[in-house]
Enzyme design. Structure first.
Site, mmCIF file in Angstrom:
data_model
loop_
_atom_site.group_PDB
_atom_site.id
_atom_site.type_symbol
_atom_site.label_atom_id
_atom_site.label_comp_id
_atom_site.label_asym_id
_atom_site.label_seq_id
_atom_site.Cartn_x
_atom_site.Cartn_y
_atom_site.Cartn_z
ATOM 1 N N ARG A 61 31.636 -33.746 2.101
ATOM 2 C CA ARG A 61 31.171 -34.353 3.095
ATOM 3 C C ARG A 61 31.577 -34.393 4.808
ATOM 4 O O ARG A 61 31.974 -32.922 5.246
ATOM 5 C CB ARG A 61 30.784 -36.583 3.402
ATOM 6 C CG ARG A 61 32.009 -36.812 2.687
ATOM 7 C CD ARG A 61 33.401 -36.865 4.509
ATOM 8 N NE ARG A 61 33.002 -37.432 5.245
ATOM 9 C CZ ARG A 61 33.510 -37.203 6.232
ATOM 10 N NH1 ARG A 61 35.003 -35.850 6.229
ATOM 11 N NH2 ARG A 61 33.022 -36.915 7.478
ATOM 12 N N GLY A 62 30.436 -34.857 5.466
ATOM 13 C CA GLY A 62 30.093 -33.900 7.279
ATOM 14 C C GLY A 62 29.383 -32.337 7.127
ATOM 15 O O GLY A 62 29.100 -31.299 6.449
ATOM 16 N N ALA A 63 28.788 -32.612 8.005
ATOM 17 C CA ALA A 63 27.252 -32.046 8.601
ATOM 18 C C ALA A 63 28.170 -30.683 8.513
ATOM 19 O O ALA A 63 27.149 -29.680 7.219
ATOM 20 C CB ALA A 63 27.207 -32.193 9.799
ATOM 21 N N ARG B 103 21.078 -34.463 -0.203
ATOM 22 C CA ARG B 103 21.757 -35.636 1.272
ATOM 23 C C ARG B 103 20.049 -35.265 3.002
ATOM 24 O O ARG B 103 19.875 -34.362 2.950
ATOM 25 C CB ARG B 103 22.797 -35.677 1.524
ATOM 26 C CG ARG B 103 23.559 -36.085 1.339
ATOM 27 C CD ARG B 103 25.271 -36.167 1.242
ATOM 28 N NE ARG B 103 25.241 -37.545 2.780
ATOM 29 C CZ ARG B 103 26.222 -37.788 3.637
ATOM 30 N NH1 ARG B 103 26.972 -37.083 3.385
ATOM 31 N NH2 ARG B 103 26.326 -39.234 4.008
ATOM 32 N N GLN C 43 35.662 -43.256 6.159
ATOM 33 C CA GLN C 43 35.854 -42.117 6.535
ATOM 34 C C GLN C 43 36.878 -41.604 8.699
ATOM 35 O O GLN C 43 37.894 -40.849 7.845
ATOM 36 C CB GLN C 43 35.069 -41.728 6.977
ATOM 37 C CG GLN C 43 34.143 -40.379 6.445
ATOM 38 C CD GLN C 43 32.359 -41.788 6.013
ATOM 39 O OE1 GLN C 43 32.965 -42.992 6.004
ATOM 40 N NE2 GLN C 43 31.690 -41.356 5.614
ATOM 41 N N ASP D 43 25.108 -35.087 13.219
ATOM 42 C CA ASP D 43 24.814 -35.116 11.683
ATOM 43 C C ASP D 43 23.274 -34.345 11.994
ATOM 44 O O ASP D 43 22.818 -33.486 11.345
ATOM 45 C CB ASP D 43 24.517 -35.562 10.182
ATOM 46 C CG ASP D 43 25.931 -36.531 10.037
ATOM 47 O OD1 ASP D 43 26.514 -37.581 11.269
ATOM 48 O OD2 ASP D 43 25.911 -35.905 9.379
ATOM 49 N N ASN E 193 24.130 -39.716 13.985
ATOM 50 C CA ASN E 193 25.705 -39.508 13.780
ATOM 51 C C ASN E 193 25.873 -41.271 12.182
ATOM 52 O O ASN E 193 24.724 -42.119 12.008
ATOM 53 C CB ASN E 193 26.848 -39.368 14.782
ATOM 54 C CG ASN E 193 27.841 -39.120 14.174
ATOM 55 O OD1 ASN E 193 27.443 -37.475 13.695
ATOM 56 N ND2 ASN E 193 28.841 -40.123 14.873
ATOM 57 N N LYS E 194 26.848 -41.379 11.685
ATOM 58 C CA LYS E 194 27.393 -42.452 11.048
ATOM 59 C C LYS E 194 26.922 -43.211 11.646
ATOM 60 O O LYS E 194 27.275 -43.819 12.769
ATOM 61 C CB LYS E 194 29.403 -42.123 11.496
ATOM 62 C CG LYS E 194 29.400 -43.203 9.953
ATOM 63 C CD LYS E 194 29.445 -42.890 8.566
ATOM 64 C CE LYS E 194 29.081 -41.438 8.485
ATOM 65 N NZ LYS E 194 27.854 -41.824 6.586
HETATM 66 C C1 LIG Z 1 30.770 -32.899 11.747
HETATM 67 S S1 LIG Z 1 29.695 -33.807 11.423
HETATM 68 C C2 LIG Z 1 30.919 -35.203 10.870
HETATM 69 C C3 LIG Z 1 29.840 -36.029 10.413
HETATM 70 O O1 LIG Z 1 29.176 -36.473 9.068
HETATM 71 C C4 LIG Z 1 29.621 -37.632 8.775
HETATM 72 O O2 LIG Z 1 28.570 -38.395 7.636
HETATM 73 P P1 LIG Z 1 29.326 -38.486 6.206
HETATM 74 O O3 LIG Z 1 31.012 -38.494 6.386
HETATM 75 O O4 LIG Z 1 28.445 -39.384 5.878
HETATM 76 O O5 LIG Z 1 28.854 -36.883 5.585
HETATM 77 C C5 LIG Z 1 29.754 -38.803 10.258
HETATM 78 O O6 LIG Z 1 28.470 -38.968 10.597
HETATM 79 C C6 LIG Z 1 30.279 -37.387 10.656
HETATM 80 O O7 LIG Z 1 30.066 -37.785 12.401
#
Ligand SMILES: CSC[C@H]1O[C@H](OP(=O)(O)O)[C@H](O)[C@@H]1O
Length: 345
Positions: free
Chosen positions: A49-51, A90, A195, A236, A246-247
């Site tokens: 996960r993470g963009a 996603r 996270q 994101d 973002n989250k």
């Molecule tokens: C560097 S992008 C990180 C960004 O992605 C996370 O979302 P997820 O864990 O659901 O993929 C979160 O928004 C982070 O800030």
């Protein structure tokens, strides 16, 4: 011999090996994806996960699709389906679509080449290594914004585990240290997926940082107590006018930072800026399973008859953003409202 190996992912040439972030930090389990469908499942289920990490993983998933279907009938049609399958995992992180569009563009250029697999694999590796370089460049630009002795609050995980390596928001914290600055961190646990508690704290502690875990509802109080000098988060998707998805919980932190006169920084590569999305209003917000809220630490907290709402992201309007840190430099308010200029340099 691996062609890419980081804390987040390894590309062996025939498989993508991902650390299963659902089990960190207590267990280091790995998932080996040998097909594009397995990569799609890994993205959807948040193994990875993470963009930027999602984008790079999808790029290698596209390579696995090429290897699976090259030389078969309806190759082009099958590759459209590969892209669609990966794109449907996603909806919010624009890096996923940016990476798949780039891979498809390359495929159309080289699809009749004899060394198609070598060339398309090189494009995926370029995406991955460019991400690491972008993060390090952001680390330098962002590290210059922080002062020696600063305490920074961050939300979710925008670290090495959210990227191919090094991280965006956590990359800035790493960059500041590389500039000789002593930086302490408060990390929001980031309900419901945790996270922050599971990934950010683990990453920073392993790297020797002074990191303190707080629950999300403590962010305002630590700011009120004067403990926080700056907030830094990832993104994101950033709309053309500088609105930041973002989250979930990021918007609340931005409002609190504004109230307390604390700079709110967003660190994101240009691959996270989406000029085709005019404002935050148009950013699709993923809603995930009720189970992520209903269950905590795998034990049910809330009975099924209770309704649950689980938006995985929120949007911070540009007026709450002090600066956006990219690999091309820092864009400060009020220039955030026209990010198109970043792509004109
Ligand atoms: C560097 S992008 C990180 C960004 O992605 C996370 O979302 P997820 O864990 O659901 O993929 C979160 O928004 C982070 O800030």
């Amino acid at each position: 011999m691996s062609k890419l190996k980081t804390i987040t992912m390894e590309w062996t040439g025939s498989s993508l090996i991902l650390v299963d972030q659902r089990y960190l930090p207590l267990e280091e389990i790995y998932v080996t994806c040998k097909t594009y469908k397995e990569v799609a499942v890994a993205i959807k289920d948040m193994v990875v996960r993470g963009a930027p990490a999602i984008g790079a993983s999808a790029a290698f998933g596209y390579v696995l699709g090429i290897k699976e279907f090259m030389g078969t009938e309806n190759f082009d049609e099958k590759m459209k389906n590969v892209k669609e399958t990966l794109a449907n995992t996603r909806p919010t992180a624009v890096n996923l679509f940016w990476a798949l569009d780039r891979m498809e563009k390359k495929f159309k250029e080289i699809k009749n080449e004899k060394n198609l697999i070598e060339l398309i694999e090189k494009e995926a590796l370029n995406i991955a290594y460019e991400d690491i370089e972008a993060n390090k460049a952001m680390g330098k630009f962002g590290g210059e914004l922080l002062n020696d002795g600063d305490t920074v609050l961050t939300h979710c995980n925008a670290g090495a585990l959210a990227t191919v390596d090094y991280g965006t928001a956590l990359g800035v914290i790493r960059g500041a240290r590389e500039l000789g600055k002593n930086i302490k961190v408060y990390a929001d646990e980031t309900r419901p997926y945790l996270q922050g508690a599971r990934l950010t704290v683990w990453e920073l502690y392993k790297d020797g940082f002074d990191v303190t875990l707080i629950s999300d509802n403590m962010a305002g109080w630590v700011m009120k107590q004067g403990k926080i000098n700056a907030v830094i988060v990832g993104a994101d998707r950033i709309a053309a006018n500088g609105d930041v998805a973002n989250k979930i919980g990021t918007y609340s932190v931005a409002v609190l930072a504004k109230k307390h006169g604390i700079p709110f920084y967003v660190a994101a590569p240009l691959s996270t800026i989406d000029l085709n999305t005019p404002t935050g209003e148009e950013i699709p917000i993923e809603e995930r399973s009720h189970k992520e809220v209903r269950y905590c630490h795998k034990s049910k907290m809330v009975p099924e008859e209770i309704k649950v709402y689980n938006p995985a992201f929120d949007v911070t309007p540009n007026e709450l953003v002090t600066a956006i840190i990219t690999e091309k430099g820092v864009v400060k308010s009020p220039y955030i409202e026209n990010l198109k200029k970043l792509f004109e340099k």
